[in-house]
Every structure is written in structure tokens, then in C-alpha cells.
Design a protein around this motif. Structure first.
Motif, PDB file in Angstrom:
ATOM      1  N   LYS A 180     -32.208  11.810  23.167  1.00  0.00           N
ATOM      2  CA  LYS A 180     -31.371  10.623  22.962  1.00  0.00           C
ATOM      3  C   LYS A 180     -30.216  10.887  22.009  1.00  0.00           C
ATOM      4  O   LYS A 180     -29.168  10.244  22.098  1.00  0.00           O
TER       5      LYS A 180
ATOM      6  N   GLY B 159     -31.753  -0.149  29.894  1.00  0.00           N
ATOM      7  CA  GLY B 159     -32.431  -0.369  28.613  1.00  0.00           C
ATOM      8  C   GLY B 159     -31.914   0.521  27.514  1.00  0.00           C
ATOM      9  O   GLY B 159     -32.589   0.730  26.503  1.00  0.00           O
ATOM     10  N   LEU B 160     -30.716   1.066  27.671  1.00  0.00           N
ATOM     11  CA  LEU B 160     -30.199   2.014  26.679  1.00  0.00           C
ATOM     12  C   LEU B 160     -29.569   1.321  25.473  1.00  0.00           C
ATOM     13  O   LEU B 160     -29.200   1.976  24.511  1.00  0.00           O
TER      14      LEU B 160
ATOM     15  N   LEU C 282     -31.097  -0.862  23.658  1.00  0.00           N
ATOM     16  CA  LEU C 282     -32.146  -1.191  22.696  1.00  0.00           C
ATOM     17  C   LEU C 282     -32.236  -0.117  21.612  1.00  0.00           C
ATOM     18  O   LEU C 282     -31.819   1.027  21.818  1.00  0.00           O
TER      19      LEU C 282
ATOM     20  N   LEU D 119     -33.778   2.867  19.369  1.00  0.00           N
ATOM     21  CA  LEU D 119     -34.567   4.014  19.852  1.00  0.00           C
ATOM     22  C   LEU D 119     -36.079   3.781  19.844  1.00  0.00           C
ATOM     23  O   LEU D 119     -36.741   4.054  20.846  1.00  0.00           O
TER      24      LEU D 119
ATOM     25  N   GLN E 191     -37.016   1.715  22.702  1.00  0.00           N
ATOM     26  CA  GLN E 191     -36.900   2.488  23.953  1.00  0.00           C
ATOM     27  C   GLN E 191     -38.112   3.402  24.139  1.00  0.00           C
ATOM     28  O   GLN E 191     -38.672   3.517  25.221  1.00  0.00           O
ATOM     29  N   TYR E 192     -38.495   4.047  23.008  1.00  0.00           N
ATOM     30  CA  TYR E 192     -39.635   4.966  23.087  1.00  0.00           C
ATOM     31  C   TYR E 192     -40.900   4.213  23.461  1.00  0.00           C
ATOM     32  O   TYR E 192     -41.652   4.639  24.343  1.00  0.00           O
TER      33      TYR E 192
ATOM     34  N   ASN F  57     -41.161   1.439  25.041  1.00  0.00           N
ATOM     35  CA  ASN F  57     -41.087   1.063  26.457  1.00  0.00           C
ATOM     36  C   ASN F  57     -41.469   2.221  27.361  1.00  0.00           C
ATOM     37  O   ASN F  57     -42.215   2.066  28.326  1.00  0.00           O
ATOM     38  N   TRP F  58     -40.911   3.390  26.979  1.00  0.00           N
ATOM     39  CA  TRP F  58     -41.187   4.576  27.802  1.00  0.00           C
ATOM     40  C   TRP F  58     -42.675   4.902  27.811  1.00  0.00           C
ATOM     41  O   TRP F  58     -43.271   5.171  28.847  1.00  0.00           O
TER      42      TRP F  58
ATOM     43  N   TYR G 109     -32.388  10.929  31.655  1.00  0.00           N
ATOM     44  CA  TYR G 109     -33.414  10.866  30.610  1.00  0.00           C
ATOM     45  C   TYR G 109     -34.833  10.865  31.147  1.00  0.00           C
ATOM     46  O   TYR G 109     -35.695  11.579  30.664  1.00  0.00           O
ATOM     47  N   ASN G 110     -35.086  10.047  32.131  1.00  0.00           N
ATOM     48  CA  ASN G 110     -36.456   9.931  32.622  1.00  0.00           C
ATOM     49  C   ASN G 110     -36.959  11.247  33.205  1.00  0.00           C
ATOM     50  O   ASN G 110     -38.088  11.663  32.948  1.00  0.00           O
TER      51      ASN G 110
END
Lengths: 326, 320
Positions: B28, B56-57, B59, B61, B64-65, B67-68, B285-286
């Protein structure tokens, strides 16, 4: 048939290195009788171990090479027999115990496996018979819990136990000759005594001849019947054990005996032999011992003495000692 | 043993969490974003912002993490922005492509290098040993992309024995054996490059390990028992030389699945290496997270396998 199990004549083992030829063993003669112990003494690097390894042709070649001589085992010259024949003798008729019990056993095999290996190879025993025999051998060298030990790995045993395993392993096939290369050097004194006792015991039980290599004169006095003293790849003195201790002739032997601590005489300082063993690549002219010898005369610096019999059974390679006798 | 493995697997959980945080952060904070790379260059700022929010970028970090992690735990690794497909559909097929190639290399490299290494050690400085020393030097110092190009030039362009690149003949409708043969033909050149490179270091490794062992006292003991050279070398010495080789095998497990990035590019082999490179270039990213984490887990498993292997070949090592 003679009463000699092994006769070594004029054995010469040289090492060819980049920096020159090392005459590790240079014309050595000796013999061993059935059921007797021959002691070979000398400082580190005098060629004792190389002599013993040469007997079984275990010298790594290259760089080493047996240049000359005969090794007669029951009349057969081991230096001339085929590879297959020497293998059938190794571990069977002649076996060896090495100095380092900690590293002489293979860490990834069980004690039993290692003892059984020679039995199955030479005596053609089955797995089961060999295992039984292995347990028997472990008991013979006074290791308790033999049935357990047989399945254990070397790292689970102490140094003294490992050396006893080595002895069990080497005696499993009832060899006629056992070569023990400093068998007790790495062990502490009480264990030393036990190991020597076991060897003496087995010698009598199995009538095995022993070639005992050591730098420990105490061990020699305890074990040997006959002794040879080596210096720089040559035999300098040879005598029955009592004679050698009572009446040493070669200045080097005297030096060795003087440097031994004694509880009878209360010496302040131990005597030592001046200087150190010369570099085998640059040996002095004349007698190899002359630079360190208190008695050296001019002749010693010019000519090399040969081994002469001065009294029956007592041979010495020294001009001064021979002259004294005359 | 089973308890040990279970415990080690449990220990892996915090390690994987830490690794995932590290990867996530590094990815990131790398400049750039997928937005704009995968969309019409003429889009407006509003459209861009909308895309950011859709992914969702926007949000923070940690959110985001979180969520991931939440999604991943449910087995949803997100959509690849580059390929517009769910990540979990893309990765396996490309990993499989890499694996197919690597498995050949792995088998060849180990089957050849171990006996060669042993012979080199036993006959140190002989003609055979010197030949393999030179070979290893060549294999280690030759860059794989260059060697690959050389092979393509001679064997594909000049001689026409093998296809230039790809994994199968495009547009062909081969089935059954013919299809397998076609794929094997495509595999020959890249597999050769990879095998030679691996062989080079593996031969040296086996040789060194063996040289170490054959000087040991217990090898002399084995000889003094009257065993034949074969038994001395292959039973007594090799069992011990195997120990460091087992470590190498453990390291090889992740390599089996990961692609050789450069070589896959040279030969246009659709392996995971190429996909990962694309994912990084396009800030997908994914896809990056999934592939990098996959390799991290494989490395951990490889280490575990090496430790288990150790305990099997060396009785001195107790895993309990």
C-alpha cells in the motif's frame, strides 16, 4: 607354521604432498605372536597410526602410498592380495579400534546395526543370529542393559561406552589380531582402566593378538608383552616390556621414561626431551634424533644408525648405545 | 510426531499474520494505484474518486487490512483489478502451469545431481570432477534469460526442433497423447535452462557435503570392517551427507510452485511468476496479496517439511 600372526618387514609408507614427500613410515620391521600384545610407542606424528593403517591398507591413496615392504599375515602378504581378499580380512581376521570413540561410530545407525554389519558380512549370519550375537558382544564388554543399547544410537552413549562398543564391534568376528590405535587416549582415567581390563580379558578369552598403539607408557606397562619405540617413521628400540622399562638403551626411550610422573620418586619437575619432533619434510642428517640427543657424538650427525640386536630380544638403533655394549 | 506437526502449524498462525501485515503495508505504501491504470485515461476526477471508493481505497489502512482479512477468511480474496476475475479463480491455474514445469526440473535436478555430486566427491580432482566443476561454474554464472535466448536461437529458430515459446501450440485442437506431447515439446527448452541452473548448484552442494563426510572417522571405521566401497559410500557416507540436502529439499518446496519470473517471461510461459510481475506493475493489490501470501505460507510449510525430514534421517534430532 610359525607362531607369528603378523610380520611386518621393511614397511615404507610415504605421503606425496605439494610441498614434498613425507616419509611417514620409513622401513619398519616388527612381528606379533598369537595371543600376545605388541606395544608401539612414540610421540605424535612418529608414524604409529600410519603403520597400523598400512597393515590393513587403509591409507588414503593419494596422497599416501605404501612404497615398499611386506605385511605377512599368517604368511600371506596383505600388500599383494586383491581388494576383495583384503576386505575379507578387514573386520574378520584383523580388526581395528580407533582413537576417537566420539566420531568413530556412524551417528545415523544403531549400535546393533553397526555391530551386526561385520557379522552378517563375514560370518554370513542371518539378521536374527547377528542381533543375538551383537547383544552377547555388548554384554561381553560390560555394558549394562545390552538389549536396550543394541537399538540405541551412538549419541545416546558416553565416550567410554562408545569405545566399548567399538571393542565389541571389532571383536565380534573373533579376529586373530586386534589393532588398537590409542584406544584410551580420549577417555578419562577410570574408564581407561576399565577399557584396558576388558581388552586384556578378551585377549585371554579369545587368544587375540593385540597391536597396541599409544603414547602412554603406563598403558604399555599394563598391557604389552613386547614394545617397539618409534621416532620419525623408524623403529629406534625394540625390547620385551620388562627389559625396556628396566634397561632402556636409546636416549629417546630414556627421555620418554624420564618424562613419566612417578609416585615413588617425588620429582619437583618432570623432565622433558628438549626440542620437538622435526618436520618430517626436513629431517636432520644422520640419526633423526641427534639434534635433541644429550649423548650425540660426531658420527650421529653424519650417519644413520641401523637397528642392532644388543642382547637377545633387545634391539636398538643408536651408535652410542651399541658402543657401550661392546 | 503428529503432535509436533500440529504445534508447528499452530505456531505458523501468528507468523502468517505478521507477514500479511508487512506485505499489506509495503504494497500500500508503494506509489501508484490500480485506479487509472485499468480505466479510461480520460475519466474525470469524480469518476476516479468513485472508483477509489468502489475499491475501498479511500479508507484508512488498518480498516482496509481488516476488510481484507475478513474477506480472505471467508475464502474471498477479492477481484483482480487487472484481470477482472476473482483472484481465487486466477491463481490456481497459473500456479499449476508453473508447477508442471518445475516438477520436471525438480525431478531431473535431484535425480542427476545427487549421483553426480557423490561421484565428484569420491573422485575428487579427477577428470569427471573437473568437468562438473566447469559445468557448475557455467551453470551458476550464465544468466538464465541469456541462456534461454541462446537456446531459443539455436534450437527453435535455427534448427526448428522446439517451439520458440508458449505452453502449447496456439489454435491447435490436439487431444489426449498428442496434446501432452505438444506440451512436453514446449517444455523442453525452459526446463533445460532451469535444470542446468539448478543442477549446477546442487552438484556443488552434494559434492561438498559428501567430501565433508567421507573424511569422517566413521567412514574409516566402516572401511576397516571390510565393507565394499559401494556400501561404505552409499550406505555409511551418503546417509550422513543427506542431512544438509534435506534442508535444500525444504527450500525447494515453495520454488516448485513459484514461477521463475524472468524465464517465464523469456519463454512466455503463462506461469505464476509472470502473473505476479503483472500484478505488481499494475498495482493489482488483491492479486499481489494473494500470491505473495501464498508463497510465504509455502515457505513456512517447506521449512516444516525440512525439519520433519531432518528428524527422519538423523536420529540425533528429536522433534518432540
Amino acid at each position: 607354521m610359525s607362531d607369528k600372526v603378523l610380520e611386518v618387514k621393511n614397511l615404507k609408507t610415504y605421503f606425496y604432498t605439494d610441498k614434498g614427500v613425507v616419509k611417514a613410515v620409513d622401513g619398519v620391521d616388527f612381528s606379533i605372536e598369537y595371543g600376545k600384545t605388541l606395544g608401539i610407542v612414540g610421540e605424535s606424528g612418529c608414524g604409529k597410526s600410519i603403520t597400523s593403517m598400512s597393515v590393513l591398507r587403509l591409507i588414503p591413496t593419494p596422497p599416501g602410498k605404501i612404497e615398499d615392504g611386506e605385511v605377512l599375515f599368517e604368511g600371506r602378504d596383505l600388500l599383494k592380495v586383491s581388494d576383495k581378499e583384503i576386505r575379507s580380512i578387514r573386520g574378520n581376521d584383523i580388526s581395528m579400534i580407533f582413537q576417537e570413540p566420539m566420531t568413530s561410530l556412524n551417528p545415523v545407525f544403531t549400535i546393533g546395526d553397526q555391530i551386526m554389519e561385520a557379522l552378517m558380512l563375514h560370518q554370513k549370519l542371518t539378521d536374527e543370529e547377528a542381533r543375538k550375537k551383537a547383544i552377547e558382544m555388548i554384554k561381553l564388554v560390560n555394558i549394562p542393559r545390552a538389549e536396550k543399547i543394541v537399538d540405541e544410537y551412538p549419541h545416546q552413549l558416553s565416550g567410554g561406552m562408545r569405545q566399548r562398543v567399538m571393542i565389541a564391534m571389532s571383536l565380534a568376528c573373533m579376529p586373530k589380531l586386534l589393532i588398537a590405535d590409542e584406544p584410551t587416549t580420549a577417555l578419562d582415567v577410570t574408564i581407561q582402566a576399565q577399557v584396558l581390563e576388558i581388552m586384556n580379558d578378551l585377549k585371554e578369552k579369545l587368544n587375540t593378538a593385540i597391536m597396541l598403539i599409544t603414547h602412554d607408557l603406563g598403558v604399555i606397562a599394563e598391557m604389552a608383552d613386547h614394545v617397539i619405540v618409534m621416532y620419525c617413521g623408524k623403529v629406534v628400540e625394540e625390547a620385551p616390556v620388562q627389559e625396556l622399562f628396566d634397561n632402556p638403551k636409546h636416549p629417546y626411550t630414556m627421555g620418554l621414561l624420564n618424562s613419566k610422573p612417578s609416585i615413588i620418586e617425588n620429582k619437583e619437575r618432570l623432565e622433558s626431551i628438549e626440542g620437538s619432533v622435526p618436520n618430517p619434510k626436513f629431517l636432520p642428517k644422520g640419526c633423526y634424533f641427534n639434534p635433541r640427543c644429550k649423548f650425540a657424538i660426531e658420527k650421529c650427525r653424519q650417519e644413520q644408525p641401523t637397528l642392532e640386536e644388543i642382547t637377545p630380544g633387545h634391539k636398538v638403533s643408536c651408535f652410542v648405545a651399541c658402543k657401550e655394549v661392546e | 510426531m503428529l503432535r509436533y506437526i500440529a504445534r508447528r502449524l499452530v505456531h505458523m498462525i501468528p507468523v502468517v499474520i505478521i507477514i500479511s501485515i508487512c506485505i499489506f503495508t509495503i504494497i500500500k505504501i508503494t506509489p501508484g494505484s490500480p485506479v487509472g491504470l485499468n480505466l479510461d485515461p480520460n475519466m474525470t476526477a469524480e469518476q476516479k474518486q468513485a472508483e477509489y471508493e468502489r475499491l475501498g481505497l479511500h479508507l484508512p489502512l488498518p480498516v482496509q487490512y481488516a476488510n481484507w482479512v475478513g474477506r480472505s477468511l471467508r475464502g474471498d480474496f477479492g477481484i483482480s483489478t487487472l484481470y477482472n476475475q476473482p483472484v481465487k479463480d486466477i491463481v490456481p491455474s497459473f500456479v499449476w502451469n508453473s508447477f508442471r514445469l518445475n516438477v520436471f526440473v525438480f525431478i531431473f535436478a535431484f535425480l542427476l545431481s545427487i549421483p553426480i555430486g557423490i561421484v565428484c566427491a569420491v573422485k575428487q580432482y579427477s577428470l569427471t570432477d573437473n568437468f562438473w566443476t566447469v559445468f557448475s561454474l557455467f551453470g551458476i554464472s550464465m544468466p538464465s534469460f541469456f541462456f534461454g535466448l541462446l537456446l531459443i536461437f539455436f534450437f527453435a529458430t535455427k534448427l526448428g526442433w522446439f517451439p520458440i515459446s508458449g505452453m502449447e501450440t496456439a489454435g491447435s485442437n490436439l487431444t489426449g497423447i498428442a496434446s501432452i506431447l505438444d506440451q512436453l515439446r514446449h517444455m523442453v527448452l525452459p526446463a533445460t535452462v532451469l535444470t542446468i541452473a539448478s543442477l549446477a548448484s546442487l552438484v556443488r552442494y552434494t559434492r561438498t557435503s559428501m567430501l565433508d563426510v567421507i573424511k569422517q572417522d566413521y567412514v574409516r571405521t566402516a572401511r576397516s570392517k571390510g565393507l565394499t566401497e559401494k556400501v561404505v559410500i552409499y550406505r555409511h557416507a551418503f546417509r550422513n551427507a543427506l542431512l544438509p540436502i534435506v534442508t535444500l529439499l525444504g527450500f525447494w518446496v515453495p520454488l516448485l510452485f513459484s514461477g521463475a519470473v524472468i524465464l517465464e517471461t523469456v519463454f512466455r510461459w503463462p506461469g505464476i511468476g509472470q502473473i505476479m510481475l503483472n500484478a505488481i506493475n499494475w498495482r493489482d493489490y488483491n492479486l499481489m496479496m494473494a500470491t505473495l501470501l501464498f508463497f510465504a505460507v509455502l515457505t513456512l510449510i517447506g521449512n516444516l517439511l525440512a525439519d520433519i525430514g531432518y528428524a527422519i534421517v538423523d536420529p540425533r534430532i528429536k522433534v518432540e
